[in-house]
Design a protein around this motif. Structure first.
Motif, short mmCIF file in Angstrom:
data_model
loop_
_atom_site.label_atom_id
_atom_site.label_comp_id
_atom_site.label_asym_id
_atom_site.label_seq_id
_atom_site.Cartn_x
_atom_site.Cartn_y
_atom_site.Cartn_z
N GLN A 136 0.83 -1.20 0.00
CA GLN A 136 0.00 0.00 0.00
C GLN A 136 0.87 1.26 0.00
O GLN A 136 0.55 2.25 -0.65
CB GLN A 136 -0.93 0.02 1.23
N ASN A 140 2.25 1.63 -3.42
CA ASN A 140 1.16 2.06 -4.29
C ASN A 140 0.87 3.54 -4.10
O ASN A 140 0.49 4.24 -5.03
CB ASN A 140 -0.10 1.23 -3.99
N TYR A 176 -0.29 10.88 -9.52
CA TYR A 176 -1.61 11.36 -9.89
C TYR A 176 -1.87 12.75 -9.26
O TYR A 176 -2.25 13.70 -9.94
CB TYR A 176 -2.51 10.27 -9.37
N ILE A 182 -8.22 5.95 -16.65
CA ILE A 182 -8.34 5.32 -15.34
C ILE A 182 -9.66 5.67 -14.66
O ILE A 182 -10.39 4.81 -14.19
CB ILE A 182 -7.16 5.73 -14.43
N VAL A 217 -6.34 3.50 3.81
CA VAL A 217 -7.22 2.52 3.19
C VAL A 217 -6.96 1.14 3.76
O VAL A 217 -7.87 0.34 3.95
CB VAL A 217 -7.05 2.51 1.65
N GLU A 252 -10.51 9.38 1.97
CA GLU A 252 -10.45 10.76 1.49
C GLU A 252 -10.24 11.73 2.64
O GLU A 252 -9.72 12.82 2.46
CB GLU A 252 -11.71 11.12 0.70
N GLY A 294 -22.80 16.62 -9.28
CA GLY A 294 -22.30 15.62 -8.35
C GLY A 294 -22.23 14.24 -8.99
O GLY A 294 -22.43 14.09 -10.18
N ASP A 303 -20.30 4.86 0.52
CA ASP A 303 -20.44 5.27 1.91
C ASP A 303 -21.50 6.37 2.08
O ASP A 303 -21.18 7.51 2.39
CB ASP A 303 -19.08 5.73 2.45
N ASP A 348 -15.78 -3.00 2.48
CA ASP A 348 -15.02 -1.75 2.48
C ASP A 348 -15.90 -0.59 2.06
O ASP A 348 -16.42 -0.57 0.94
CB ASP A 348 -13.83 -1.86 1.52
N LEU A 349 -16.06 0.38 2.95
CA LEU A 349 -16.85 1.56 2.62
C LEU A 349 -15.99 2.53 1.80
O LEU A 349 -14.86 2.82 2.17
CB LEU A 349 -17.33 2.24 3.91
N PRO A 405 -15.71 6.31 0.05
CA PRO A 405 -16.31 7.65 -0.02
C PRO A 405 -16.85 7.93 -1.42
O PRO A 405 -16.28 7.49 -2.41
CB PRO A 405 -15.13 8.59 0.29
N ASP A 451 -16.76 10.47 -3.20
CA ASP A 451 -15.91 11.26 -4.09
C ASP A 451 -14.60 10.56 -4.43
O ASP A 451 -13.70 11.16 -4.99
CB ASP A 451 -15.64 12.65 -3.49
N ALA A 452 -14.49 9.29 -4.11
CA ALA A 452 -13.25 8.56 -4.42
C ALA A 452 -13.12 8.39 -5.93
O ALA A 452 -14.08 8.05 -6.61
CB ALA A 452 -13.26 7.20 -3.75
N THR A 453 -11.92 8.65 -6.46
CA THR A 453 -11.71 8.44 -7.90
C THR A 453 -10.65 7.37 -8.14
O THR A 453 -10.64 6.75 -9.18
CB THR A 453 -11.25 9.73 -8.60
N ASP A 454 -9.76 7.18 -7.16
CA ASP A 454 -8.71 6.17 -7.34
C ASP A 454 -9.02 4.96 -6.47
O ASP A 454 -9.16 5.07 -5.25
CB ASP A 454 -7.35 6.75 -6.96
N SER A 481 -7.13 2.05 -6.56
CA SER A 481 -6.01 1.10 -6.52
C SER A 481 -5.81 0.52 -5.12
O SER A 481 -5.57 -0.67 -4.96
CB SER A 481 -4.74 1.78 -7.02
N ALA A 482 -5.92 1.36 -4.09
CA ALA A 482 -5.70 0.89 -2.73
C ALA A 482 -6.76 -0.15 -2.34
O ALA A 482 -6.45 -1.14 -1.68
CB ALA A 482 -5.72 2.06 -1.76
N TYR A 483 -8.01 0.05 -2.79
CA TYR A 483 -9.07 -0.91 -2.49
C TYR A 483 -8.83 -2.22 -3.24
O TYR A 483 -9.11 -3.30 -2.75
CB TYR A 483 -10.44 -0.34 -2.86
N ASN A 496 -20.71 7.54 -10.42
CA ASN A 496 -19.40 7.52 -11.08
C ASN A 496 -18.41 6.54 -10.45
O ASN A 496 -17.45 6.12 -11.09
CB ASN A 496 -18.79 8.92 -11.07
N THR A 528 -18.15 3.39 -12.58
CA THR A 528 -17.33 3.53 -13.78
C THR A 528 -15.85 3.45 -13.44
O THR A 528 -15.09 2.69 -14.05
CB THR A 528 -17.60 4.88 -14.48
N SER A 529 -15.43 4.23 -12.44
CA SER A 529 -14.01 4.25 -12.07
C SER A 529 -13.57 2.87 -11.59
O SER A 529 -12.50 2.39 -11.96
CB SER A 529 -13.75 5.26 -10.95
#
Lengths: 293, 415
Positions: free
Chosen positions: A11, A14, A21, A213, A258, A266, B47, B184, B210-211, B213, B215-218, B220-222, B241, B244-245
Motif C-alpha cells: 500500500q 502504491n 496522480y 483510469i 485505506v 479521502e 455531483g 459510503d 469496504d466503505l 467515499p 468522491d473517491a476516484t482512485d 487502486s488501494a481498495y 461515477n 465507472t471508475s
C-alpha cells in the motif's frame, strides 16, 4: 517478512503511484499560485478539458497523438486565458481572481456538459500499455508505472526550466520581486504567459493520463480540485519540492489509511493538512515570499 | 451632481426592467391558470449522480411533450417544472417551494436516497404525492415509508434478489467468501444490509465490507485489499461515477476474482466502454427489451436525443405515464384520490412483458427485473449494445412479488 507487513508495504509503494496522480495536478496549480499570485480555481476545469480533448483526439488519431496534442491544446487555451483575463488581475484584490477563476470553472464545466452530456464517456488505454507487471509479490499496472515516469519527467523538466535556464532566473526573480524585475527593464508579461501555459498544460497532461483510469465526465475537475489544493497547502506556498513531497505524503498516507480504515481514505489528507498546518503554518517547505507578506 | 439621463443609462434601465418583468411574469401566470396540470420534477444534475439525472430530465420532458401532443391529461395541458435537487437540504426546500408556491399536483423524480427521504418528508407534511424514480434504499419503503410516496424505482432487495438468483444459479454464493465495496452513504449502507441478508440466507459469507467515499476516484488501494483478501467473488455495492471508475481500474489490475454488482445503472457501463465490463449486474430496464411499448419509447427517445434511453430514463417515463393514466381513470389530480386508486392495484404498462402495479402496503412498483452480462466485442451492434440481457426475473411461472422485500424483511406502516 510477515505477510501483514508485505501488504502494508504494498500500500505504501502504491501510494507513490497515487502520488504521481496528485503531483501532475498540483504542480501546475502551485506554479501559477507562486508566480502569478492567482489561486486558479479553474485548474480542475483545464484538467477536465485535457481529458475530453484526449477522448476526441484519441478516438480519431490514437492515444499517442492525444498524449502529445491534448496538453498542448490546453496550454494554448491557457495562454489565451492568461493574455486576456489573468493579466488584468495580477495586481488586483485576490478576491477578484477567485471570482474570475471560479466563474471560468463553472463556464467550462457547463460547456463540457452541453457539448458532451453529463454521462461519463468511455476512453480506454492502448493495448500495449494495459496489463500488469509483478515485482516480487507486488503488482503494478504498466499504465500506472508509465504515469509515474511521466510525472517524474514533468517534475524534472519544470525544475530544470526554473532553476537551470536564464528564463528560469527571470521567473524566480519575478516570484520574489516583480517590481525590481520591471525596473531592470525585463518584461514579465511574456514570462507569465509561458508559465501559465505550462501550469495549465500540466493540468491538461494530468487529464490525458487519468482519462483511461477514472471516468471522463464534466465534474471530474471539481472532484480533483480539493485534493490538489490540499497538496499545495501541505507542501507550502511557492515551494517546488514542497509540492512533490506533499503529493508523496498524501499518496502514502491515503494508502495506509485505506489499509486500516477504508472509509477514512479521502478524509486522511485533510487530517494530514490539519496536522501539518498546526506545526508549520506555511506548509512543509513554505518559503517567505515578499509580495504575499 | 450630474442627473441628466443619457441614452446609455436609459437603455440599461430599459433592459433591467425587461429582465425583471421577464422573471416576474411567469409567476403571475402560474398563479392564475387552472387549465394546466403542473408537475414538479427534482433530480440531481450535479455531483456523482449527475450523469443519471441528465437522463431523468431528458425522459420526463419527452413524456410530458408526448402527453401534451395527445391532448394532455383530461384535456388539460401538462406543465413541467424541472429543477436540480443538488442535495437533501436543497431538495427539501425546492420541494416545498414547488408545492406551496408553484402549486404542483405532484413531484416526480430523485435518485439519491438521502434526498428522496427529504422530499418524502415534505410530501407527507403537505399531503402531496411524490413518485420516486431513482432511490433504491429499502428503508424508504420500510422504516421511512410514507403514504404519499410511491416507488417506480426498484428497491435494493429487488436488485439484490435479481442479481442474487443469477449468482446462486452459477454457484457463486453458497459456501463462498464474498467481499463488498460499498458506497459510503444511505444507499450503499442499505444495499449492503440487504445484500448481506441475502448472501447469509443462501449459505455465503461477506468476509469484508469496504466503505468507499462517494468522491473517491482512485480505487487502486481498495483493489490491493481485494488482492490481499482473496475472495471468491467481489461485489460492487457502489453508486454513480464510482462504478465507472471501479470497473475500469479493476480491469486494469487484472485480478482473477470475478465481480458482480447489486446496484447498477447502464449509463455507467456505457461510460466505462466496451472491454472494461465484466461480471453479472442487475437491471430494471434495458433498451433492447423487445415489447412494442419499450421499443416505441426507445425509438422516440433516440430520435430526439441521438442516443438510447437507459434505466433512469425508463423510471421517469413510466412514472409520468402511470400518473397520467391514474389521473385519467380517477378524473382527479388530487393526491389522496390517486393514492386510493393506485392502492387498489391498478395495473400499468411498464414497458416490459408483464404489467406492473403498486403494492398497497409499501407503494413499491412490483414488476420484472433482469440481470445483464457484457457482450463480446464482436457481437455488439453499436456502442450502446454493450450488455446481454437475461430473461425476466422472476420467471413467467412465478409471482412478481417474490423478488420484492417481504413484510418481515421491510415492515412499513403508513402512520
Amino acid at each position: 517478512m510477515p505477510l501483514e507487513l508485505v501488504f502494508l508495504l504494498e500500500q505504501v509503494v502504491n501510494g507513490l503511484l497515487v502520488a504521481a496522480y496528485y503531483l501532475l495536478i498540483a504542480l501546475g496549480l502551485s506554479l501559477i499560485f507562486s508566480l502569478a499570485g492567482i489561486v486558479n480555481l479553474a485548474h480542475g476545469a483545464f484538467y477536465a478539458i485535457g481529458a475530453y480533448s484526449a477522448v476526441v483526439i484519441g478516438n480519431r488519431f490514437g492515444f499517442a497523438a492525444s498524449f502529445v496534442c491534448a496538453p498542448l491544446l490546453v496550454a494554448a487555451i491557457g495562454m489565451v486565458v492568461e493574455r486576456f483575463l489573468f493579466r488584468r488581475f495580477y495586481r488586483a484584490d485576490p478576491v477578484l481572481t477567485l471570482l474570475l477563476t471560479f466563474g471560468l470553472a463553472m463556464i467550462a464545466e457547463q460547456s463540457l456538459r452541453m457539448i458532451f452530456g453529463a454521462a461519463p464517456i468511455p476512453f480506454s488505454m492502448p493495448e500495449w500499455l494495459s496489463g500488469v507487471v509483478f515485482v516480487g509479490d507486488f503488482i503494478y499496472p504498466k499504465y500506472r508505472l508509465g504515469m509515474l515516469g511521466v510525472a517524474a519527467a514533468a517534475v524534472l523538466g519544470t525544475w530544470l526550466l526554473i532553476n537551470k535556464t536564464s528564463f528560469g532566473k527571470i521567473v524566480r526573480a519575478g516570484v520574489q520581486n516583480p517590481d525590481m524585475v520591471g525596473v531592470l527593464g525585463i518584461s514579465l508579461a511574456p514570462v507569465m504567459t509561458v508559465m501559465v501555459a505550462i501550469g495549465v498544460g500540466l493540468a491538461g497532461l494530468a487529464g490525458v493520463m487519468l482519462a483511461p483510469i477514472t471516468g471522463v465526465h464534466p465534474a471530474m475537475g471539481n472532484e480533483i480540485m480539493v485534493a490538489a489544493f490540499v497538496v499545495v497547502v501541505i507542501g507550502g506556498l511557492g515551494s517546488f519540492w514542497g509540492v512533490v513531497l506533499a503529493a508523496i505524503l498524501v499518496g502514502v498516507v491515503r494508502g495506509i489509511t485505506v489499509y486500516y480504515v477504508p472509509p477514512a481514505a479521502e478524509a486522511s489528507m485533510y487530517l494530514l493538512m490539519f496536522l501539518v498546518l498546526l506545526v508549520r503554518p506555511r506548509g512543509l517547505l513554505g518559503e517567505r515570499i515578499e509580495k504575499f507578506e | 451632481m450630474r442627473t441628466d439621463l443619457t441614452r446609455r443609462t436609459l437603455l440599461k434601465g430599459a433592459a433591467g426592467t425587461a429582465l425583471v418583468a421577464g422573471i416576474g411574469a411567469p409567476a403571475v401566470l402560474r398563479a392564475q391558470t387552472s387549465d394546466v396540470i403542473r408537475v414538479g420534477h427534482l433530480t440531481p444534475l450535479t455531483g456523482f449522480l449527475g450523469p443519471l439525472g441528465e437522463y431523468a430530465v431528458m425522459s420526463i420532458k419527452l413524456a410530458v411533450d408526448q402527453l401534451n401532443e395527445q391532448g394532455g391529461i383530461m384535456g388539460r395541458k401538462v406543465e413541467l417544472i424541472s429543477e436540480d435537487s443538488v442535495n437533501p437540504s436543497t431538495a427539501s426546500s425546492k420541494a416545498q417551494r414547488l408545492i406551496e408556491r408553484d402549486g404542483v399536483a405532484l413531484i416526480i423524480g430523485e435518485i439519491s436516497s438521502a434526498s428522496g427521504l427529504a422530499i418524502a418528508e415534505v410530501a407527507g407534511r403537505t399531503k402531496t404525492l411524490f413518485v420516486n424514480t431513482g432511490c433504491n434504499s429499502d428503508a424508504l419503503r420500510g422504516a421511512d415509508c410514507n403514504r404519499y410516496m410511491f416507488h417506480v424505482e426498484g428497491a435494493n432487495s429487488m436488485y439484490v434478489k435479481a442479481s442474487g438468483q443469477a449468482l446462486l444459479r452459477d454457484g457463486m454464493i453458497k459456501g463462498k467468501k464474498l467481499l463488498s465495496l460499498t458506497a459510503d452513504y444511505a444507499f450503499g449502507h442499505d444495499l449492503y444490509r440487504v445484500a448481506d441478508r441475502f448472501v447469509t440466507q443462501n449459505g455465503g459469507e461477506f468476509i469484508a465490507n469496504d466503505l468507499v467515499p462517494t468522491d473517491a476516484t482512485d480505487f487502486s488501494a481498495y483493489i490491493l485489499r481485494i488482492r490481499q483478501a482473496q475472495p471468491d467473488l467481489v461485489i460492487s455495492n457502489l453508486a454513480g461515477n464510482q462504478i465507472t471508475s471501479f470497473i475500469k481500474q479493476y480491469r486494469e489490475y487484472q485480478l482473477p476474482f470475478p465481480i458482480a454488482g447489486f446496484g447498477f445503472d447502464t449509463a455507467l457501463a456505457w461510460g466505462a466502454g466496451a472491454g472494461a465490463m465484466q461480471g453479472t449486474w442487475p437491471c430494471i430496464w434495458y433498451h433492447t427489451i423487445s415489447t412494442p411499448s419499450s421499443q416505441a419509447f426507445t425509438k422516440s427517445f433516440s430520435e430526439r436525443y441521438g442516443k438510447p434511453p437507459e434505466n433512469q430514463a425508463w423510471g421517469e417515463f413510466v412514472a409520468m405515464n402511470a400518473i397520467a393514466r391514474a389521473m385519467e381513470e380517477t378524473k382527479s389530480t388530487n393526491s389522496d384520490d390517486l393514492i386510493q386508486h393506485m392502492e387498489k392495484g391498478a395495473k400499468f404498462d411498464v414497458l416490459k412483458e408483464r404489467e406492473g402495479y403498486f403494492r398497497d402496503w409499501d407503494h413499491q412498483l412490483i414488476n420484472e427485473m433482469y440481470t445483464m452480462t457484457p457482450k463480446e466485442k464482436g457481437q455488439m451492434s453499436d456502442q450502446w449494445d454493450l450488455m446481454e440481457l437475461s430473461a425476466a426475473v422472476p420467471g413467467a411461472d412465478q409471482e412478481l412479488e417474490v423478488i420484492a422485500p417481504s413484510k418481515e424483511e421491510n415492515a412499513c406502516t403508513f402512520a
